[in-house]
Design an enzyme around this catalytic site. Sequence first.
Site, mmCIF file in Angstrom:
data_model
loop_
_atom_site.group_PDB
_atom_site.id
_atom_site.type_symbol
_atom_site.label_atom_id
_atom_site.label_comp_id
_atom_site.label_asym_id
_atom_site.label_seq_id
_atom_site.Cartn_x
_atom_site.Cartn_y
_atom_site.Cartn_z
ATOM 1 N N SER A 20 71.643 6.503 16.745
ATOM 2 C CA SER A 20 71.970 7.702 17.391
ATOM 3 C C SER A 20 73.262 7.653 18.317
ATOM 4 O O SER A 20 74.294 8.344 18.075
ATOM 5 C CB SER A 20 71.100 8.196 18.604
ATOM 6 O OG SER A 20 70.721 7.354 19.542
ATOM 7 N N HIS A 39 74.902 7.235 23.623
ATOM 8 C CA HIS A 39 75.140 8.662 22.925
ATOM 9 C C HIS A 39 76.789 9.110 23.303
ATOM 10 O O HIS A 39 77.521 9.438 22.467
ATOM 11 C CB HIS A 39 74.595 9.846 23.388
ATOM 12 C CG HIS A 39 72.911 9.811 22.859
ATOM 13 N ND1 HIS A 39 72.008 10.206 23.294
ATOM 14 C CD2 HIS A 39 72.503 8.998 21.619
ATOM 15 C CE1 HIS A 39 70.956 9.895 22.481
ATOM 16 N NE2 HIS A 39 71.155 9.157 21.743
#
Length: 401
Positions: free
Chosen positions: A309, A375
């Site tokens: 991610s 992230h």
Amino acid sequence: MRLVVSIENHEKAQKFHLFLLEKKIKSQVEQKSTESHIWVFNEDDIPLAQKAYKEFEDNPNWAPSQEALQEELMEKLEAQNIVDSRERQSELNEEDVPAVEEENKLNTNQAQSQGFGKLTVGVIILCIFLFTWAVFSAPKKIDYSGHTLDIGLNFTVPYNQLTYENPLAFQYAYEFIRDYQNSEDHAAFLGTQGAFQQMYRYQTTPYWHGYYETYFVPAKAVTSLNKAFTESPTFEQIAQGDIWRLVSPAFLHANLFHILFNLIWFAFLGTQMESRIGFWKFTFFIIIVALVSNTAQYLMSGPNFLGLSGVIMGMAGFIYMRQSKAAWEGYSIQRPTLYFLAFYVIALCALQVVSFALELSGKRGIAPNIANTAHVVGALMGLGLGSLNFFSAWNLGKLKK
């Protein structure tokens, strides 16, 4: 064909070419070492092109339409096909010409429908292989002192070797799991003094829990004994030479939903990037974003994190920047799609703030075990790398077929 203007910034020249394309003025960009020349084909269009340049200068935030980008791509493909045809037709007999024309049509269709690149497919296969290996080798749940311990994938071989860090405390826990599985009577083993000592050794061996838990969360909200005795060591395996751990956690996943979610996004964004910047630059991009986002996540929360991610957010940030800086590269991803990913990260960060406030007040946190730091840092890395001309799709001369 007449020269309209010379522009020092190559990307600005390409953008003006698209501006003329939307005005239905046919032009050509001639790129030199220090500047680019914009030529207009039709003499009658010269006044219109000069007027268009003034309008272009007055609108620095102008972005081309999707139609203009598609038309530009088709012009480049057609031009390339014409050159290829002329070169090959000079060496062919007349009866071979129809076959060449048919091949050119096929190449054009293939270029318009970009498939998965080799690196994109390779990363997907690697992630699936590692996840499958871990699932089939994961230890079973353990009933210990009235509690069910779901070890999951944490103590499988690929995860031991590829997580950012495999602390000594985790290795002690793995020894406990191994001896438990090898024992003939599991219940009797759990009642032995040896089992108790193994668990005690795990619980009292310090490992890095991250800045968040070490310095920000109140001590009463932390139940782990590992950091209660001595200072926690950092970068244990990396300092010993396991430098692949800086990147490898990106290819590990916690569960089926996790890997499906990440690989769908990676395939979607990776197809766009690899076809434009090429195999090696895309490889470099993945390595540098994974390295920086993984390290930031480790410093913030410790070694318990997995997944692509961080890289995916870097890819989204990269494409957003390229669309803003060099829209003619034709990344066909709508802004709302990128905004959805941004909203997802912001929502998780907001949840983390709420959880932190609850922990400060002595209550239990509510934040899920999601790598928010990776992230955010990944997205920032993507924006930064996307601003570099090094990653311009047109450095390759044309889109990859």
